[in-house]
Design a protein around this motif. Structure first.
Motif, PDB file in Angstrom:
ATOM      1  N   ARG A 385     -14.026  20.073  45.080  1.00  0.00           N
ATOM      2  CA  ARG A 385     -13.318  19.689  43.862  1.00  0.00           C
ATOM      3  C   ARG A 385     -13.754  18.303  43.390  1.00  0.00           C
ATOM      4  NH1 ARG A 385      -7.126  21.933  45.091  1.00  0.00           N
ATOM      5  NH2 ARG A 385      -7.756  24.111  45.450  1.00  0.00           N
ATOM      6  N   VAL A 386     -15.066  18.107  43.350  1.00  0.00           N
ATOM      7  CA  VAL A 386     -15.644  16.862  42.851  1.00  0.00           C
ATOM      8  C   VAL A 386     -16.740  17.202  41.853  1.00  0.00           C
ATOM      9  CG1 VAL A 386     -15.092  15.426  44.841  1.00  0.00           C
ATOM     10  CG2 VAL A 386     -17.159  16.798  44.875  1.00  0.00           C
ATOM     11  N   GLU A 387     -17.119  16.217  41.038  1.00  0.00           N
ATOM     12  CA  GLU A 387     -18.120  16.437  40.008  1.00  0.00           C
ATOM     13  C   GLU A 387     -19.507  16.658  40.609  1.00  0.00           C
ATOM     14  OE1 GLU A 387     -17.812  16.727  36.750  1.00  0.00           O
ATOM     15  OE2 GLU A 387     -15.616  16.517  36.857  1.00  0.00           O
ATOM     16  N   ILE A 388     -20.288  17.509  39.953  1.00  0.00           N
ATOM     17  CA  ILE A 388     -21.624  17.842  40.442  1.00  0.00           C
ATOM     18  C   ILE A 388     -22.517  16.604  40.503  1.00  0.00           C
ATOM     19  CG2 ILE A 388     -23.764  19.048  39.816  1.00  0.00           C
ATOM     20  CD1 ILE A 388     -22.027  21.367  38.868  1.00  0.00           C
ATOM     21  N   MET A 389     -22.492  15.774  39.467  1.00  0.00           N
ATOM     22  CA  MET A 389     -23.356  14.601  39.448  1.00  0.00           C
ATOM     23  C   MET A 389     -22.952  13.585  40.508  1.00  0.00           C
ATOM     24  SD  MET A 389     -25.702  15.334  37.438  1.00  0.00           S
ATOM     25  CE  MET A 389     -26.529  13.751  37.590  1.00  0.00           C
ATOM     26  N   ALA A 390     -21.674  13.542  40.847  1.00  0.00           N
ATOM     27  CA  ALA A 390     -21.229  12.646  41.922  1.00  0.00           C
ATOM     28  C   ALA A 390     -21.786  13.114  43.271  1.00  0.00           C
ATOM     29  CB  ALA A 390     -19.708  12.590  41.967  1.00  0.00           C
ATOM     30  N   ILE A 391     -21.825  14.427  43.464  1.00  0.00           N
ATOM     31  CA  ILE A 391     -22.424  14.970  44.684  1.00  0.00           C
ATOM     32  C   ILE A 391     -23.918  14.663  44.718  1.00  0.00           C
ATOM     33  CG2 ILE A 391     -22.890  17.060  46.016  1.00  0.00           C
ATOM     34  CD1 ILE A 391     -20.401  18.295  44.775  1.00  0.00           C
ATOM     35  N   PHE A 392     -24.579  14.872  43.577  1.00  0.00           N
ATOM     36  CA  PHE A 392     -26.025  14.641  43.526  1.00  0.00           C
ATOM     37  C   PHE A 392     -26.370  13.184  43.835  1.00  0.00           C
ATOM     38  CE2 PHE A 392     -29.817  13.484  40.986  1.00  0.00           C
ATOM     39  CZ  PHE A 392     -30.749  14.179  41.742  1.00  0.00           C
ATOM     40  N   LYS A 393     -25.551  12.255  43.393  1.00  0.00           N
ATOM     41  CA  LYS A 393     -25.810  10.839  43.672  1.00  0.00           C
ATOM     42  C   LYS A 393     -25.892  10.592  45.175  1.00  0.00           C
ATOM     43  CE  LYS A 393     -24.018   6.185  42.789  1.00  0.00           C
ATOM     44  NZ  LYS A 393     -22.917   5.381  42.157  1.00  0.00           N
ATOM     45  N   ASP A 394     -24.990  11.198  45.936  1.00  0.00           N
ATOM     46  CA  ASP A 394     -25.028  11.045  47.397  1.00  0.00           C
ATOM     47  C   ASP A 394     -26.111  11.906  48.026  1.00  0.00           C
ATOM     48  OD1 ASP A 394     -23.148   9.084  47.811  1.00  0.00           O
ATOM     49  OD2 ASP A 394     -21.466  10.468  48.025  1.00  0.00           O
ATOM     50  N   ALA A 395     -26.603  12.904  47.288  1.00  0.00           N
ATOM     51  CA  ALA A 395     -27.645  13.783  47.828  1.00  0.00           C
ATOM     52  C   ALA A 395     -29.052  13.245  47.581  1.00  0.00           C
ATOM     53  CB  ALA A 395     -27.521  15.185  47.223  1.00  0.00           C
ATOM     54  N   VAL A 396     -29.191  12.197  46.762  1.00  0.00           N
ATOM     55  CA  VAL A 396     -30.520  11.678  46.422  1.00  0.00           C
ATOM     56  C   VAL A 396     -31.342  11.313  47.664  1.00  0.00           C
ATOM     57  CG1 VAL A 396     -31.734   9.738  45.343  1.00  0.00           C
ATOM     58  CG2 VAL A 396     -29.959  10.952  44.081  1.00  0.00           C
ATOM     59  N   PRO A 397     -30.783  10.611  48.670  1.00  0.00           N
ATOM     60  CA  PRO A 397     -31.593  10.323  49.870  1.00  0.00           C
ATOM     61  C   PRO A 397     -32.115  11.587  50.549  1.00  0.00           C
ATOM     62  CG  PRO A 397     -29.609   8.978  49.856  1.00  0.00           C
ATOM     63  CD  PRO A 397     -29.454   9.967  48.759  1.00  0.00           C
ATOM     64  N   TYR A 398     -31.325  12.658  50.540  1.00  0.00           N
ATOM     65  CA  TYR A 398     -31.762  13.916  51.149  1.00  0.00           C
ATOM     66  C   TYR A 398     -32.867  14.563  50.325  1.00  0.00           C
ATOM     67  CZ  TYR A 398     -27.727  13.483  54.201  1.00  0.00           C
ATOM     68  OH  TYR A 398     -26.837  13.029  55.135  1.00  0.00           O
ATOM     69  N   VAL A 399     -32.773  14.462  48.996  1.00  0.00           N
ATOM     70  CA  VAL A 399     -33.836  14.994  48.141  1.00  0.00           C
ATOM     71  C   VAL A 399     -35.151  14.274  48.432  1.00  0.00           C
ATOM     72  CG1 VAL A 399     -34.635  15.249  45.760  1.00  0.00           C
ATOM     73  CG2 VAL A 399     -32.239  15.706  46.326  1.00  0.00           C
TER      74      VAL A 399
END
Length: 426
Positions: A385-399
């Motif tokens: 229940r969080v915004e997609i772009m907020a998740i992506f921000k934390d996923a950037v190091p994994y990308v």
């Protein structure tokens, strides 16, 4: 045709219908151009798209994944992962990374693994003080290993599209998948240690042995599937059926954790998911046929070779194109449209088809965690229940880490080829 496909995809139309409508647009335009195609050919083309026997493995692997989730085998594997790595820096975050490695050997689907492990771990991580965006980012990223470690639904589909060996593709994913796991485990360890996230208490040896005992049989599913194929006892489709039987036996007879009603619901869910996949395969076959008639492959090859004829540069360009497309499209239509173009072109340049297949799927898995169409981000956004772009921000190091792994696998073919060449005769 391609412009219409992108426009309809951006507007949110289901991908199967978007592909089908864009193919019909091609038919209309072909009449205006004086080389008309006929609507009467569409049903036959649809049937040709789904008539490959290798595609029978897809609904069976989907069914196996559904059974594992409903019967509680997923929870057992999460407890196994927690007993093994929960006390390290990273705590439940690295439990998620490890659980997805274990889960990957059953479902073969990144979305299924993200949903299964995320629904268990994200609420627990939130209770222990992990930011929900980080929890979702870890699970979304870790689940990309699912279609790389065998068995893999994308590998089955790609083998049918490009006429490759499913067994060799499965084995090609083992080493790159383990490298992905080690890289994400190390990154999670460093992030959690830097941010001071909590660790799980170290369990007693008795607790660990109980967790291993409960989770070992589900974790052995990939060994059972791959082993049967390597020794030549089963084809990919038969191995998928064997996986379903294995999960049923473990769930029903060993743990007694599944009912007839649950079995019926799993079959219904697997049927619906399979129907969506096969409808996309059918419409994409028409799209691919029209792309061949329009000589799209030759045009793309001419464009790429105009930039460079060096195979290393061409591979880099291919990776860039696939990652960009993965941001906007689902993996299946990308494979169906581009595989018939890229495999012949790069095959002439000496690139092994199995190696290329591994690189293509790895590219598309990175696309699963990049907006705007990152499917894993959508799954985790719903769960957390969080915004997609907020998740992506934390996923950037994994990308970034996964892109490094991608470059390593692209330019060191032996990482993907040594195991299939060792175990399966040419």
């Amino acid at each position: 045709m391609i412009v219409v496909l992108f426009v309809l995809t951006f507007l949110g139309m289901e991908i199967a219908w978007a592909i089908g409508v864009s193919a019909m647009v091609y038919i209309v335009l072909s009449g205006l151009a004086g080389a008309p195609e006929t609507l009467a050919d569409l049903p036959q083309t649809f049937l040709e798209g789904v008539a490959n026997p290798a595609l029978l493995a897809v609904p069976l692997f989907i069914f196996a994944g559904e059974l594992m989730t409903v019967s509680g085998l997923t929870h057992r594997m999460v407890r196994l992962a927690s007993a093994l790595v929960g006390h390290f820096h990273g705590g439940l975050a690295n439990v998620g990374v490890t659980a997805n490695l274990i889960m990957s050997g059953a479902s073969g689907s990144a979305m299924a693994d993200a949903a299964a492990t995320g629904s268990v771990l994200v609420p627990e991580m939130t209770k222990r003080g992990y930011p929900p965006t980080f929890s979702c980012a870890v699970i979304a990223s870790a689940s990309t290993v699912g279609p790389i470690i065998p068995p893999s639904i994308p590998f089955v589909l790609l083998a049918a599209i490009a006429d490759l060996s499913v067994g060799k593709l499965f084995l090609a994913g083992v080493t790159p998948g383990l490298i992905m796991f080690i890289a994400m485990f190390g990154l999670t360890y460093w992030i959690c240690r830097k941010r001071g996230f909590p660790r799980e208490p170290r369990g007693s040896w008795g607790d660990r042995m109980r967790a291993i005992g409960e989770g070992l049989l589900p974790a052995l599913a990939p060994v059972f599937v791959i082993g049967s194929m390597v020794i030549g006892a089963t084809t990919a489709t038969e191995a998928a059926a064997a996986a379903v039987i294995y999960v049923l036996v473990v769930a029903a007879l060993v743990y007694r954790s599944i009912t007839w009603q649950a079995l019926y619901e799993c079959a219904g869910n697997a049927m619906l998911l399979s129907a969506v996949v096969m409808l996309t395969v059918a419409t994409s076959q028409t799209f691919s046929d029209f792309a061949v008639k329009a000589q799209l492959g030759e045009l793309l090859a001419a464009w790429i070779t105009a930039i460079s004829v060096d195979v290393y540069v061409v591979l880099l360009l291919m990776n860039i194109v696939l990652i960009v497309l993965g941001c906007f499209m689902e993996p299946l239509p990308i494979m169906l449209v581009l595989a018939p173009i890229l495999f012949p072109m790069l095959g002439k340049m000496g690139v092994d088809g199995i190696h290329l297949g591994l690189v293509m799927v790895l590219n598309l898995m990175i696309g699963m965690i990049t907006p705007p169409i990152g499917l894993n981000l959508f799954v985790m956004s719903t769960i957390g229940r969080v915004e997609i772009m907020a998740i992506f921000k934390d996923a950037v190091p994994y990308v970034i880490v996964l892109c490094v792994v991608l470059m390593l696998c692209t330019y060191v073919p032996s990482l993907s080829l040594w195991l299939p060449n060792l175990l399966i005769a040419k």
